[in-house]
Design an enzyme around this catalytic site. Structure first.
Site, PDB file in Angstrom:
ATOM      1  N   SER A 133       0.846  -1.193   0.000  1.00 46.00           N
ATOM      2  CA  SER A 133       0.000   0.000   0.000  1.00 46.00           C
ATOM      3  C   SER A 133       0.879   1.240   0.000  1.00 46.00           C
ATOM      4  O   SER A 133       2.042   1.196   0.418  1.00 46.00           O
ATOM      5  CB  SER A 133      -0.885   0.003   1.252  1.00 46.00           C
ATOM      6  N   TYR A 146      -2.854  -0.362  10.442  1.00 49.23           N
ATOM      7  CA  TYR A 146      -2.639  -0.709   9.034  1.00 49.23           C
ATOM      8  C   TYR A 146      -1.269  -0.227   8.570  1.00 49.23           C
ATOM      9  O   TYR A 146      -0.533  -0.959   7.904  1.00 49.23           O
ATOM     10  CB  TYR A 146      -3.751  -0.090   8.190  1.00 49.23           C
TER      11      TYR A 146
END
Length: 275
Positions: A133, A146
């Site tokens: 990501s 995250y």
């Protein structure tokens, strides 16, 4: 003979789209899902699909075993993709919620990857592609769990690439920004499950986040479809010299650039505005 690929996290979004498209392109695709009903749904669409829960070591081994039965014992590619986001300020994150985030986003990937490497060493070739990501490059407020899982994934993957440099097993990272999927919907579920909104110093921000996560008909700026990930996935699979990293979406390119040129103080100001 068809090239085989195991893809995790195929119930929706990137995994589902890539599994369908690669199947159409002639690859032997083994999709995997965490829930039995999703496995059945994908099988009904004509896809090979196995049950594989990345938070369950036994399920990982069983899922890989079933995948190898389908592929005849060989696996050319592994696309690690299954993940979710746990929102919440770091000070409000229960440690158990952080553990769950790492089980699904890192430890399960590591478990599956190490098992697949043994197969690829025996067949003297293979490619492992990790779907990371933009939040593995930079951090954003209220995404600490995250952020941490993706930063850890990047470090582990970079190390793995160095350790396998003298083999024919190639390691790649894909780093997307916003992609159209059920990510926000799943993040909202995790948020409401683990974060005590009413008793937090961040209550006002949380209420704003909740509104954003509920706005499913309003995609984030610069959101692309999963086809953008498929494009770089295919390059990572098919190129003789795949890249170590593939940026996807404008925010990834932008933040990757800003991280190189800005001081930490200035980058923090930019990231706080982007939250």
């Amino acid at each position: 003979m068809k090239k085989s690929i195991l893809i995790t996290g195929c119930s929706s979004g990137i995994g589902f789209y890539c599994a369908k498209e690669l199947h159409q392109l002639g690859y032997l695709v083994i999709a995997s899902c965490r829930k039995e009903e999703d496995v059945t749904r994908l099988q009904a669409l004509g896809l090979h699909c196995v049950k594989l829960d990345l938070a369950d070591s036994k399920s990982i081994s069983q899922g890989l075993s079933h995948a190898l039965e389908i592929s005849g014992g060989k696996l050319d590619y592994l696309f690690n993709n299954g993940a979710y986001g746990q929102p919440g300020a770091v000070e409000d994150l229960p440690t158990d919620a952080l553990r769950l985030q790492f089980e699904a986003n890192l430890f399960g990937w590591h478990d599956l990857t190490t098992q697949v490497i043994k197969i690829m060493r025996k067949q003297t070739s293979g490619r492992i592609i990790q779907n990371s990501s933009v939040l593995g490059l930079v951090t954003l407020p209220y995404r600490g769990a995250y952020n941490a899982s993706k930063f850890a994934l990047e470090g582990l993957t970079d190390t793995l690439r160095l350790e396998l440099c003298n083999t024919n097993i190639k390691i790649c990272l894909i780093e997307p920004g916003p992609i159209a999927s059920k990510f926000r919907e799943n993040a909202l579920t995790a948020f409401l499950t683990h974060i005590d909104i009413e008793n937090s110093a961040h209550k006002d921000n949380y209420l704003a986040q909740q509104q954003r996560l509920n706005s499913r008909n309003k995609p984030q700026p610069f959101t692309l479809g999963p086809d953008a990930v498929l494009k770089v996935l295919r390059h990572a699979m098919e190129s003789k010299n795949p890249k170590a990293r593939y940026y996807v979406t404008f925010p990834t390119y932008l933040f990757g650039f800003l991280k190189r040129i800005l001081s930490t103080r200035l980058l923090d100001k930019v990231l706080n505005r982007a939250k």
